[in-house]
Design an enzyme around this catalytic site. Sequence first.
Site, mmCIF file in Angstrom:
data_model
loop_
_atom_site.group_PDB
_atom_site.id
_atom_site.type_symbol
_atom_site.label_atom_id
_atom_site.label_comp_id
_atom_site.label_asym_id
_atom_site.label_seq_id
_atom_site.Cartn_x
_atom_site.Cartn_y
_atom_site.Cartn_z
ATOM 1 N N ASP A 13 0.833 -1.217 0.000
ATOM 2 C CA ASP A 13 0.000 0.000 0.000
ATOM 3 C C ASP A 13 0.861 1.259 0.000
ATOM 4 O O ASP A 13 0.649 2.179 0.809
ATOM 5 C CB ASP A 13 -0.944 0.015 1.208
ATOM 6 C CG ASP A 13 -1.636 -1.311 1.435
ATOM 7 O OD1 ASP A 13 -2.048 -1.930 0.442
ATOM 8 O OD2 ASP A 13 -1.759 -1.730 2.605
ATOM 9 N N ASN A 156 -17.293 -6.656 -0.378
ATOM 10 C CA ASN A 156 -16.516 -6.172 0.751
ATOM 11 C C ASN A 156 -16.435 -4.651 0.824
ATOM 12 O O ASN A 156 -16.441 -4.079 1.909
ATOM 13 C CB ASN A 156 -15.091 -6.743 0.699
ATOM 14 C CG ASN A 156 -15.073 -8.230 0.920
ATOM 15 O OD1 ASN A 156 -15.593 -8.989 0.110
ATOM 16 N ND2 ASN A 156 -14.485 -8.672 2.017
ATOM 17 N N GLU A 193 -11.205 -0.835 -3.805
ATOM 18 C CA GLU A 193 -10.501 -0.229 -2.687
ATOM 19 C C GLU A 193 -9.271 0.520 -3.191
ATOM 20 O O GLU A 193 -8.996 0.561 -4.392
ATOM 21 C CB GLU A 193 -10.085 -1.302 -1.667
ATOM 22 C CG GLU A 193 -9.059 -2.300 -2.213
ATOM 23 C CD GLU A 193 -8.677 -3.365 -1.200
ATOM 24 O OE1 GLU A 193 -9.411 -3.552 -0.203
ATOM 25 O OE2 GLU A 193 -7.631 -4.027 -1.416
#
Length: 315
Positions: A13, A156, A193
């Site tokens: 990330d 999700n 995401e």
Amino acid sequence: MTLLTPLIEQRADPFIYKHSDGYYYFTASVPAYDGIELRRARTIAGLKDADTVMVWRKPDEGPYSDLIWAPEIHFNQGAWYIYFAAAPSREIKDQLFQHRMYVIRCQDANPVAGHWEFLGQIDTGIDSFCLDATTFSHQGQLYYLWAQKANDIAGNSNLYIAKMDKPWRIASEPVLLTKPEFDWECRGFLVNEGPAVLHRNGKFFITYSASATDENYAMGLLWADENSDLLDPKSWTKSQSPVLVSAPEHKIFGPGHNSFTLGEDGQTDLLVYHARTYTEIEGDPLWDPNRHTFVKPLRWDENGMPVFGSAALAD
């Protein structure tokens, strides 16, 4: 053909921010998920061996005491902010993956050496799993962009956007921009995401990541005209195909959760992302530390659209 090698190993990330002081600032999820690490350097390459400082550590217990994920450092309205996600302690039954979003602030010039204060949770008005916040400004307005689960939508997480009136507070209702719908967004898990924003060529571009965080992980793209209402979902166009995928022929798997920064020439856009170099993961993929930070130039076509190329190649 130039094969890429990791800039920084075992950092998932990844987020790189180039500030007006001439430094690059780097943060990412650390393998233990126990705090927020910063490093800085004058060059991208210099980040690899730069000193690392843990500027914030999780408490031993409480609602934000575990699984510190995906920090991002931003300079908003005269101060430094790091947005991140955290979960309650795993000692509490059924609390795993109950992340909420939080923010810390530093008002010193050098955020690596400065004092950071915990400001609390970013409340979206939706009490559910959420993470991966980023911010950007346009025409004097600060925006918040993040991923969150909706009880009435399968999967999700989806991507949402809202205005902010302060760098630690949302000031409008969340607007749904995209949800998992294509096959490549729904492999293993239904996920949208890790959004990242780039403003170029009269457009805003949002990249995001989809599917499970294994070799199926891939990046998608949204774009809108800079003069449109960015809070109107109709302003945004969504690519039906992923823009960055695994390159198994070169052993690069699951590229995603990217950010953007500028090269040292001040002109070249750089794509920052993580990827694995193997698929034989033992045990829970969450605890496999080998998602590495990669950096490559982002190209542009004649229509002003980004060209991402191969996740394994620099050119």
